[in-house]
Design an enzyme around this catalytic site. Structure first.
Site, PDB file in Angstrom:
ATOM      1  N   LYS A  76       0.380  -1.459  -0.101  1.00 53.79           N
ATOM      2  CA  LYS A  76      -0.073   0.457  -0.097  1.00 53.79           C
ATOM      3  C   LYS A  76       0.794   1.336  -0.227  1.00 53.79           C
ATOM      4  O   LYS A  76       1.822   1.445   0.712  1.00 53.79           O
ATOM      5  CB  LYS A  76      -0.414  -0.250   1.265  1.00 53.79           C
ATOM      6  CG  LYS A  76      -1.971   0.791   0.825  1.00 53.79           C
ATOM      7  CD  LYS A  76      -2.810   0.859   2.724  1.00 53.79           C
ATOM      8  CE  LYS A  76      -3.743   2.173   2.580  1.00 53.79           C
ATOM      9  NZ  LYS A  76      -4.678   1.748   3.634  1.00 53.79           N
ATOM     10  N   SER A 151      -9.730   1.346   2.918  1.00 51.88           N
ATOM     11  CA  SER A 151      -8.680   2.021   2.494  1.00 51.88           C
ATOM     12  C   SER A 151      -7.969   1.890   1.147  1.00 51.88           C
ATOM     13  O   SER A 151      -7.717   1.843   0.733  1.00 51.88           O
ATOM     14  CB  SER A 151      -8.155   3.319   3.227  1.00 51.88           C
ATOM     15  OG  SER A 151      -7.351   2.734   4.177  1.00 51.88           O
ATOM     16  N   SER A 175      -9.559  -0.549   7.198  1.00 52.28           N
ATOM     17  CA  SER A 175      -9.250  -0.799   5.817  1.00 52.28           C
ATOM     18  C   SER A 175      -8.779  -1.655   5.630  1.00 52.28           C
ATOM     19  O   SER A 175      -8.265  -1.625   4.793  1.00 52.28           O
ATOM     20  CB  SER A 175      -8.154   0.218   5.959  1.00 52.28           C
ATOM     21  OG  SER A 175      -8.953   1.720   5.622  1.00 52.28           O
TER      22      SER A 175
END
Lengths: 489, 104
Positions: A76, A151, A175
């Site tokens: 990420k 997210s 997330s």
């Protein structure tokens, strides 16, 4: 043999056993990314040359005997790397090149992992759909009209689409677990402090935690094994011994398993497929001889308001560092220094980030601190007490990950509150600092298109009892076999 | 009971000043509406009696975490300045700070 279809452990063993090379595996993933990612947009940046260099080093024997030698992973883009950019999905950091690498990433690389690239995300990890990225939306591999969740949506979608063998996400309010549920994969948030946060760009420091996405529980356990442990660079990382997770999760307990189900979790607000999956899970565990107890989690519904005060208060403080001076976007033609700060931040941050900074600054401001922030901290303790009481009666807690399957791109984009309510089953785990895992829990037929959409089943354990949690998750995984189903691409 | 909580444009401007965010009039109005809706929702917390509850700022109980007080090298100056929007090594460069409108 299609190397991109193996589990992480299978691929690792194939490379270690000489049945495949790290270069072949990396090439296979890069080819697949080239073919599928222009449409799905899981990656913000693919680091092909660097990945191939690393794979060659692995094949030359530089990482022999290391636990992840030659395994291609995705990160990420909120995790700092001293190569490529670290954008956090924000225009503010579009060109930011970190001078250091996050501890968790460093550990993966030292274990022989090949980093394929950095994945798309909601800006500064604020969102539940990846629509808040400054660089465009990521599509759900099961249905491209739908969000992958957020997210960490880019990492989850990459994992589901077979564009990496494992991935890292971060989980502040769900997330990792929510996008794992929406994408039909395993997503695991360890106990707060289990993995160092050093080099993770901060959103809400008392809640943020790094964790893995994987195809199987074993794969997630292996990634945890490599990343777990105390780090002198993160004073909140726990100085707690790290067990041999892979060995421990395969060992069965002599005592009958006790699983708690909160009576608030079988809600009318859930998609019927979610409630069916929970009932089916109860049957599965009872069939194994486990005891399933229904317990009261009276503060479940107070999690969202508590979370959105605590997280935004911490965010408003953490994001004060973006000032247009040290790094990041700077506005042109500012009148004075205060104007430079305010204009740079208004131009650099997207709408959701600005909304959360405003909410957090309001909740902390003079005259409102007691009514909002302090009250939220008190309710946070009541929420934690619910879990403590549950774990006095049971080994782990079982809960849906989300109320339903992935929603359509654009459906909640203009309604922040509707987006927030999405996190009802995940935020309380962060507020309490507990480990939680989402794994494939079946499918919902969402109507239009007639395709199947994955839903998630969540298990929650006491702090630092990851081995126990993963053992139970593994039993469920083996009994259901949902993890074998992949989206058609 | 959840109470309606209206936040005014003036309050939004005050908070935006605290948060160093330059908002247009339209944005101020938009924030006022959305923050009002969110604050009305979070007032759900008023349903609970928290008079005897200790606030919990952190999930893990920790006392002071100390390390040996030994000097360690920091990042080299060029690495620190590499991301700066404007620099004049070894310094970050900003617009005029002193004088009228400095905000200092």
């Amino acid at each position: 043999m299609d190397l991109t279809q193996l589990t992480l452990v299978e691929l690792r063993d194939a490379i270690a056993g000489g049945k495949a090379s790290a270069v072949e595996a990396t090439r296979a993933y890069l080819d697949r990314i080239e073919k599928l990612d222009p449409e799905l947009h899981c990656y913000h940046a693919v680091l092909a040359d660097r990945a191939m260099e690393k794979a060659k080093a692995v094949d030359a024997g530089a990482f022999r005997g290391k636990p992840l030698a030659g395994v291609p992973l995705a990160l990420k883009d909120v995790l700092c790397t001293d190569y490529g950019t670290t954008t956090c999905g924000s225009k503010m950091l579009e060109h930011y090149r970190s001078p250091f690498t996050a501890t968790a990433v460093k550990k993966l690389e030292q274990a022989g992992a090949v980093i394929l690239g950095k994945t798309n995300m909601d800006e500064f990890a604020m969102g539940s759909s990846t629509e808040n990225s400054a660089f465009g939306v990521t599509k759900n591999p099961w249905d491209r009209s739908r969000v992958p969740g957020g997210s960490s949506g880019g990492s989850a979608a990459a994992m589901a689409a077979g564009l990496c063998a494992g991935a890292l996400g971060t989980d502040t309010g769900g997330s990792i677990r929510q996008p794992a549920a929406y994408c039909g994969i395993v997503g695991f948030k360890p106990t707060y402090g289990r993995i160092s946060r050093w080099g993770l760009v901060a959103f809400a420091s008392s809640l943020d935690q790094i964790g893995p996405f994987a195809r199987t529980v074993d794969d997630a356990a292996l990634l945890l094994q490599v990343m777990a442990g105390h780090d002198p660079l993160d004073s909140t990382s726990a100085d707690v011994a790290v067990p041999d997770y892979l060995a421990q999760i395969q060992r069965l307990s002599d005592k009958p398993l006790r699983i708690a189900l909160g009576k608030q979790y079988l809600s009318d607000q859930n998609d019927p497929a979610v409630n069916d999956a929970v009932r089916k899970a109860v049957e599965i565990f009872r069939g194994m001889g486990a005891e399933v107890v229904e317990i009261d989690m009276p503060h479940t519904a107070y999690g969202i308001p508590t979370y959105y005060l605590v997280a935004t208060a911490e965010a408003s403080s953490n994001l004060a560092r973006y000032d247009g001076v040290h790094y990041g976007h700077r506005a042109k033609d500012a009148e004075d220094l205060v104007d430079l700060y305010a204009a740079s931040r208004a131009e650099g941050f997207g709408q959701e980030v600005q909304r959360r900074i405003m909410l957090g600054a309001y909740a902390l401001s003079s005259g409102y601190y007691d009514a909002y922030y302090l009250r939220a901290l008190k309710v946070r303790r009541l929420i934690k007490n619910d879990f403590d009481a549950a774990f006095a009666q049971a080994d782990v807690l079982m809960c849906p990950t989300t109320t339903g399957p992935a929603f359509k791109i654009g459906d909640k984009a203009d309604d922040p509150l509707a987006m927030y309510l999405n996190d009802v089953y995940t935020v309380n785990v962060n507020l309490s600092g507990l480990p939680g895992i989402s794994l494939p829990g079946g499918f919902s037929r969402a109507g239009d298109g007639g395709g199947q959409l994955p839903i998630g089943m969540q298990f929650i354990g006491p702090a630092f009892e990851e081995a126990r949690l993963l053992r139970v998750a593994r039993l469920y995984e083996q009994a259901t076999g949902y993890y074998r189903q992949r989206p058609v691409l | 009971m959840a109470m309606s909580h209206r936040i005014t444009d003036a309050e939004v401007r005050h908070v935006a000043q605290l948060a160093r965010l330059k908002l247009t009039d339209d944005q101020v109005h938009h924030h006022a509406q959305q923050l009002s809706a969110i604050l009305t929702y979070v007032s759900k917390l008023n349903e609970l009696d928290v008079s005897n509850v200790e606030p919990m700022a952190h999930a893990v109980d920790m006392s002071n975490v100390l390390r040996p007080d030994e000097p360690q090298p920091g990042l080299p100056n060029d690495a620190v300045l590499a991301n700066a929007p404007d620099a004049e090594p070894p310094f970050f460069k900003v617009i005029k700070v002193l004088g009228e409108g400095s905000g200092a």
